[in-house]
Design a protein around this motif. Structure first.
Motif, PDB file in Angstrom:
ATOM      1  N   HIS A 237      22.221  58.798  86.703  1.00 61.56           N
ATOM      2  CA  HIS A 237      21.028  59.549  87.071  1.00 61.56           C
ATOM      3  C   HIS A 237      20.353  58.966  88.304  1.00 61.56           C
ATOM      4  N   ALA A 238      20.556  57.688  88.576  1.00 61.46           N
ATOM      5  CA  ALA A 238      19.940  57.076  89.750  1.00 61.46           C
ATOM      6  C   ALA A 238      20.407  57.740  91.034  1.00 61.46           C
ATOM      7  N   ALA A 239      21.658  58.231  91.048  1.00 63.26           N
ATOM      8  CA  ALA A 239      22.195  58.850  92.246  1.00 63.26           C
ATOM      9  C   ALA A 239      21.550  60.195  92.552  1.00 63.26           C
ATOM     10  N   ALA A 240      20.897  60.816  91.580  1.00 63.05           N
ATOM     11  CA  ALA A 240      20.281  62.125  91.782  1.00 63.05           C
ATOM     12  C   ALA A 240      18.790  62.042  92.061  1.00 63.05           C
ATOM     13  N   LEU A 241      18.237  60.832  92.183  1.00 58.97           N
ATOM     14  CA  LEU A 241      16.807  60.709  92.448  1.00 58.97           C
ATOM     15  C   LEU A 241      16.486  61.172  93.856  1.00 58.97           C
ATOM     16  N   PRO A 242      15.374  61.874  94.061  1.00 58.86           N
ATOM     17  CA  PRO A 242      15.030  62.353  95.398  1.00 58.86           C
ATOM     18  C   PRO A 242      14.534  61.256  96.325  1.00 58.86           C
ATOM     19  N   ALA A 243      14.068  60.134  95.788  1.00 59.71           N
ATOM     20  CA  ALA A 243      13.536  59.047  96.603  1.00 59.71           C
ATOM     21  C   ALA A 243      14.034  57.713  96.047  1.00 59.71           C
ATOM     22  N   GLN A 244      14.054  56.699  96.917  1.00 57.37           N
ATOM     23  CA  GLN A 244      14.493  55.350  96.556  1.00 57.37           C
ATOM     24  C   GLN A 244      15.885  55.352  95.937  1.00 57.37           C
ATOM     25  N   ARG A 245      16.759  56.207  96.442  1.00 59.78           N
ATOM     26  CA  ARG A 245      18.076  56.359  95.829  1.00 59.78           C
ATOM     27  C   ARG A 245      18.911  55.090  95.963  1.00 59.78           C
ATOM     28  N   LEU A 246      18.932  54.489  97.159  1.00 58.39           N
ATOM     29  CA  LEU A 246      19.771  53.313  97.364  1.00 58.39           C
ATOM     30  C   LEU A 246      19.308  52.152  96.491  1.00 58.39           C
ATOM     31  N   VAL A 247      17.983  51.935  96.430  1.00 59.77           N
ATOM     32  CA  VAL A 247      17.453  50.862  95.586  1.00 59.77           C
ATOM     33  C   VAL A 247      17.795  51.131  94.126  1.00 59.77           C
ATOM     34  N   ALA A 248      17.660  52.388  93.714  1.00 54.66           N
ATOM     35  CA  ALA A 248      17.972  52.740  92.324  1.00 54.66           C
ATOM     36  C   ALA A 248      19.453  52.549  92.031  1.00 54.66           C
TER      37      ALA A 248
END
Length: 527
Positions: A237-248
């Protein structure tokens, strides 16, 4: 020992250095028929709305009856005009319960999500559609995670805990651990047959053989493992975040690596120390286990702050409840780990409680596998589309037009045109909608049901005329369509992120201080 700690840090950094790719999860936000709906007649067309663009040409759907058998005649309609909608043409259905099993492919990167929508026709009985085949994905995911833990845990013992192969205890344990890694790799190869995962597993398989022959050091085996863990993060699910994707993504990769290390190292340690504990091994393993637990908790809190919008979402959504279940199992496993560490320091081998700790870890992976299939409740709630229906008459024809979601943008029109006379004077030849100055042809679904899409530019009143063609004649039915204004997004409540981020930062600071103290006390760590 310091060199091994530096090596551990280097492996974690390696996870961050592999290039990332965008990944997204297209999650279902609404369906027509709605899940659990009771309909008076066969709908003819089913529509699925998603929160991201989907590739209708590669998406699939099938209809099953109450006994789980497939109902033929289901077709996914392509070219609907709305990239976030999948339309499925359904055959004429008799009364009973049905389940629509769908699989949506993200238009951005091809990531697949699936689910089921159940509905019934002609009765209000309980829906009992057999959709048990969806559980197969959960089982395979669980086995995959068990296999990864069986790879990461034993390798961690080899690289970070056991000494060089000249150590008598290591010389005995090393073949056992490599055999455990090999068996887990074979199980993983039985699940993933394509893609980068298959390539990484094949490389790992070859390196295990070379390690058996002492041709490569054990640490080299961590390279394909790092690739596998990073691929896990890219599909999370971290890969689908609209922001802070790389950190996530980085946090999720570290979370996965540390968690799999802990879950896999416990049964591997039991295998190594079956004939009795050894103080130097226990000391190094305690430090490794403590570091992995710290990373699991810190990155887990950080990820929860990104993926869960509000504290109330933890109890009001299935994702939140699964996350709480995972946290409870993690706490139970941690308590068992503390007890086992206390027993081991007293030169006793608690085989039963160590086996219990490993069993709780296996159950924990079930919760993790279930979490992957759930959409995290991140962001403000998505407005649920609504429909508006208008009816009119012309001669013996009754026309009902339904527009969904009745907002500016692409709208779906379903037109039902029936004759009040039995039998009808003649069959319908076709139906058009004249909206303003534009004529929109409708696609025929059945003898009386049609559908089409139309893009409304702005809210307000729109003149609409349904034109029915029958036996060389045209029948016009004027209808007033009021396009509603876009629904205002509800403001989110109190955010969860500040609380969990603060807790993660505090734990990280405490963990760094404890690790520094531990390194100073480690034999050979002081000068």
């Amino acid at each position: 020992m310091r060199h091994r700690c530096l090596l551990f840090v280097a492996c974690v950094l390696l996870l961050c250095g592999i290039p990332s790719v965008a990944s997204a999860h297209a999650q279902l936000i609404r369906s027509d028929p709605a899940d659990g709906a009771v309909l008076a007649e066969s709908p003819g067309l089913a529509r699925l709305w998603f929160d991201d663009d989907v590739d209708a040409a590669r998406s699939t759907a099938r209809l099953v009856g109450a006994n789980g058998t497939t109902v033929p005649g289901t077709t996914v309609v392509s070219g609907s005009g709305d990239p976030r909608v999948i339309a499925i043409e359904l055959p004429s259905l008799a009364g009973g319960s049905y389940g629509l099993l769908w699989e949506a492919v993200s238009a951005e990167d091809g990531h697949t999500t699936d689910g089921a929508v159940t509905f019934s026709i002609g009765h209000t009985g309980a829906l009992s559609v057999n959709v048990s085949d969806r559980s197969g994905g959960l089982v395979l995911r669980w086995i995959w995670l068990l296999a990864l833990a069986g790879v990461v845990g034993p390798l961690a013992l080899l690289v970070f805990v056991l000494r060089t192969p000249t150590d008598p205890r290591a010389a005995v344990a090393r073949p056992r651990l490599l055999a455990l890694v090999l068996g887990s790799t074979i199980v993983a190869l039985g699940i993933h047959h394509t893609g980068l995962r298959l390539l990484a597993l094949l490389v790992l398989f070859a390196l295990i053989g070379l390690a058996y022959l002492d041709r490569v050091p054990d640490v080299v085996l961590l390279v394909p493992v790092a690739v596998l863990v990073w691929l896990e993060a890219l599909g999370s699910h971290a890969a689908a975040l609209p922001a802070q994707r790389l950190v996530a993504l980085v946090a999720d990769a570290i979370h996965a690596f540390a968690g799999l290390l802990w879950l896999g190292a416990v049964p591997a340690l039991l295998l190594v120390m079956w004939h009795g504990p050894r103080k130097d091994i226990l000391w190094r393993f305690s430090g490794l286990a403590a570091a992995s637990v710290l990373l699991v908790v810190v990155t887990g809190l950080f990820g929860a702050g990104l993926e869960v919008a509000t504290p109330s979402s933890l109890v009001s959504t299935r994702y939140g409840r699964l996350l709480l279940l995972k946290t409870g199992l993690l706490a139970g496993m941690g308590l068992l780990g503390l007890f086992n560490a206390w027993r081991l320091r007293r030169r006793a081998l608690p085989r039963r409680t160590m086996a219990a700790e490993a069993a709780v870890g296996a159950v924990l992976l079930v919760a993790v596998a279930a979490l992957v299939g759930q959409a995290p409740p991140a962001g403000a709630p998505t407005a649920v589309p609504t429909a508006v229906t208008r009816s009119g008459f012309a001669a013996d024809l009754v026309v009902t037009v339904s527009a969904t979601p009745n907002r500016p943008g692409v709208n779906w029109f379903t037109v039902l045109a029936e004759s009040t006379r039995r039998p009808a004077p003649a069959p319908l030849g076709g139906v058009d909608l004249r909206i303003g100055a534009q004529t929109v042809p409708l696609q025929r679904l059945s003898a009386t049901r049609y559908f089409a899409t139309y893009r409304a530019d702005a809210p307000g009143s729109v003149r609409m005329v349904a034109v029915l063609h029958r036996a060389g004649h045209e029948y016009s039915v004027p209808l007033e369509w009021q396009v509603s204004a876009p629904a205002a997004r509800s403001a989110p409540g109190r955010r969860l992120a500040p609380y969990v981020d603060g807790a993660a930062l505090a734990l990280l600071e405490v963990g760094v201080a404890v690790c520094a103290w531990w390194l100073l006390r480690t034999p050979g760590g002081r000068r």
